[in-house]
Design a protein around this motif. Structure first.
Motif, PDB file in Angstrom:
ATOM      1  N   UNK A   1       0.846  -1.203   0.000  1.00 27.77           N
ATOM      2  CA  UNK A   1       0.000   0.000   0.000  1.00 27.77           C
ATOM      3  C   UNK A   1       0.884   1.258   0.000  1.00 27.77           C
ATOM      4  N   UNK A   2       1.928   1.246   0.821  1.00 32.63           N
ATOM      5  CA  UNK A   2       2.780   2.448   0.929  1.00 32.63           C
ATOM      6  C   UNK A   2       3.594   2.678  -0.347  1.00 32.63           C
ATOM      7  N   UNK A   3       4.023   1.587  -0.979  1.00 35.09           N
ATOM      8  CA  UNK A   3       4.787   1.758  -2.227  1.00 35.09           C
ATOM      9  C   UNK A   3       3.904   2.396  -3.303  1.00 35.09           C
ATOM     10  N   UNK A   4       2.619   2.073  -3.296  1.00 38.65           N
ATOM     11  CA  UNK A   4       1.711   2.677  -4.287  1.00 38.65           C
ATOM     12  C   UNK A   4       1.495   4.162  -4.002  1.00 38.65           C
ATOM     13  N   UNK A   5       1.578   4.545  -2.746  1.00 38.59           N
ATOM     14  CA  UNK A   5       1.505   5.982  -2.398  1.00 38.59           C
ATOM     15  C   UNK A   5       2.712   6.697  -3.009  1.00 38.59           C
ATOM     16  N   UNK A   6       3.876   6.099  -2.859  1.00 35.90           N
ATOM     17  CA  UNK A   6       5.095   6.708  -3.418  1.00 35.90           C
ATOM     18  C   UNK A   6       5.014   6.784  -4.940  1.00 35.90           C
TER      19      UNK A   6
ATOM     20  N   UNK B   1       8.146   4.717   1.047  1.00 35.35           N
ATOM     21  CA  UNK B   1       7.468   5.315   2.205  1.00 35.35           C
ATOM     22  C   UNK B   1       7.662   4.379   3.396  1.00 35.35           C
ATOM     23  N   UNK B   2       7.882   4.943   4.557  1.00 33.74           N
ATOM     24  CA  UNK B   2       7.945   4.098   5.741  1.00 33.74           C
ATOM     25  C   UNK B   2       6.527   3.839   6.242  1.00 33.74           C
TER      26      UNK B   2
ATOM     27  N   UNK C   1       0.406  11.509 -13.766  1.00 33.61           N
ATOM     28  CA  UNK C   1      -1.020  11.240 -13.754  1.00 33.61           C
ATOM     29  C   UNK C   1      -1.204   9.807 -13.253  1.00 33.61           C
ATOM     30  N   UNK C   2      -1.968   9.637 -12.199  1.00 35.53           N
ATOM     31  CA  UNK C   2      -2.013   8.328 -11.539  1.00 35.53           C
ATOM     32  C   UNK C   2      -3.434   8.010 -11.084  1.00 35.53           C
ATOM     33  N   UNK C   3      -3.883   6.795 -11.349  1.00 34.58           N
ATOM     34  CA  UNK C   3      -5.176   6.353 -10.794  1.00 34.58           C
ATOM     35  C   UNK C   3      -5.046   4.933 -10.255  1.00 34.58           C
ATOM     36  N   UNK C   4      -5.536   4.760  -9.056  1.00 28.67           N
ATOM     37  CA  UNK C   4      -5.539   3.449  -8.416  1.00 28.67           C
ATOM     38  C   UNK C   4      -6.963   2.911  -8.466  1.00 28.67           C
ATOM     39  N   UNK C   5      -7.139   1.829  -9.209  1.00 32.27           N
ATOM     40  CA  UNK C   5      -8.458   1.198  -9.322  1.00 32.27           C
ATOM     41  C   UNK C   5      -8.424  -0.018  -8.404  1.00 32.27           C
TER      42      UNK C   5
ATOM     43  N   UNK D   1      -6.682   4.061   1.091  1.00 35.31           N
ATOM     44  CA  UNK D   1      -6.909   5.427   1.562  1.00 35.31           C
ATOM     45  C   UNK D   1      -6.171   5.663   2.876  1.00 35.31           C
ATOM     46  N   UNK D   2      -6.234   4.675   3.760  1.00 39.24           N
ATOM     47  CA  UNK D   2      -5.550   4.836   5.057  1.00 39.24           C
ATOM     48  C   UNK D   2      -4.039   4.943   4.881  1.00 39.24           C
ATOM     49  N   UNK D   3      -3.498   4.319   3.824  1.00 39.85           N
ATOM     50  CA  UNK D   3      -2.048   4.419   3.579  1.00 39.85           C
ATOM     51  C   UNK D   3      -1.691   5.807   3.055  1.00 39.85           C
ATOM     52  N   UNK D   4      -2.657   6.469   2.397  1.00 36.22           N
ATOM     53  CA  UNK D   4      -2.382   7.820   1.884  1.00 36.22           C
ATOM     54  C   UNK D   4      -2.579   7.971   0.390  1.00 36.22           C
ATOM     55  N   UNK D   5      -3.039   6.927  -0.309  1.00 38.54           N
ATOM     56  CA  UNK D   5      -3.334   7.078  -1.739  1.00 38.54           C
ATOM     57  C   UNK D   5      -4.457   8.100  -1.893  1.00 38.54           C
TER      58      UNK D   5
END
Ligand code: NAD
Length: 253
Positions: free
Chosen positions: A85-90, A249-250, A97-101, A110-114
């Motif tokens: 999850x954190x790597x996807x935030x980074x 991301x840590x 341009x980025x979208x997470x489906x 969402x809780x990770x920060x995406x």
């Protein structure tokens, strides 16, 4: 992981302008949330999840289905985002341009920060009326299982997409469009068995995207992917992000 990162993968991660990611239950497996294909535990070990996640199952036994989702909601609340999850935030922070489906209903992205998330199958935290399908803002556990809407008396149900139900049309339209326009598409932790989400990587591929699959198991996507990593998302994704951008991301819980 059994594979070194090909230079072309690093190049695509660095240079892609439109990045789309499709995630499935496998992304949350390392957070302790079982996929549908893993054995369920405890009380629920005797039930087949694919037979609980249907409107017919709810009508047959609303209490059973409500309790199963209440259990899953509790598990999701107690779980923490994992390194995938954190790597996807980074990755989102580095992409123009980025979208997470996501097909996941646990809210961990969402809780990770995406930020840019399309939830195709709803969210465990939302509740709606069974008959009219409208969401309720708040709901009380009124001692009945499942509770009823105080205004209309309708049974309440989780606002998630069950097998045999249509996906939210706006999210689905956006997901198709994002897939079609992407130049890099990652499919992570999805068995690619549940439609229409499973068709998104194919749409991206046909439109010219470079497709990466991350999954310990082979899937029907593997043959069309440009590169497959047979490993866990929580291991592979941080390596990809570190190689491409020199950071991860840590986890902050
Ligand atoms: P799935 O259960 O069909 O498949 C999970 C996939 O993840 C499998 O291909 C498996 O090999 C892979 N996997 C397992 N561990 C992994 C890991 N550590 N890293 C990467 N991949 C891993 O899940 P699906 O494709 O998402 O589709 C089934 C349905 O399950 C969806 O509708 C989804 O809403 C629902 N679901 C959601 C959750 C959740 O929100 N956490 C949990 C269970 C099921």
């Amino acid at each position: 992981m059994t594979k070194t990162i090909p230079a072309e993968v690093v190049e695509h991660l660095r240079n892609a302008v439109r990045v789309a990611v499709l995630t499935g239950a496998g992304v949350s497996a390392e957070s302790g949330l079982p996929t549908f294909r893993q054995a369920q535990t405890g009380l629920w070990s005797h039930y087949d999840p694919t037979e609980l996640a249907t409107p017919e199952a709810f009508l047959r036994n609303p209490r059973l289905v409500w309790d199963w989702y209440a259990y899953r909601r509790r598990m999701a609340r107690e779980a923490h985002p994992n390194p995938a999850h954190y790597a996807l935030v980074t990755l989102e922070q580095h992409a123009a341009n980025f979208t997470l489906i996501t097909q996941n209903i646990d809210g961990l992205h969402r809780r990770a920060g995406s930020q840019s998330i399309l939830e195709l199958h709803g969210n465990l935290e939302r509740i709606r009326r069974f008959d009219s399908g409208t969401d309720v803002e708040t709901w009380d556990d009124d001692g009945q299982t499942p509770p009823r809407c105080p205004q209309t008396g309708e049974l309440l149900r989780p606002s998630v997409v069950w097998f045999g139900e249509a996906l939210p049309q706006q999210e689905l339209r956006m997901a198709y469009s994002v897939a079609e326009q992407s130049d890099l598409f990652l499919a992570v932790g999805t068995s690619a068995l549940v439609q229409p989400a499973a068709s998104l990587p194919l749409i991206a591929k046909r439109a010219g995207a470079y497709v990466i699959e991350i999954n310990p198991e082979e899937t029907s996507l593997s043959v069309i992917a440009d590169c497959c990593f047979r490993g866990k998302a929580g291991v592979v994704l941080p390596i990809l992000v570190r190689q491409a951008f020199g950071e991860t991301e840590e986890a902050v819980g």
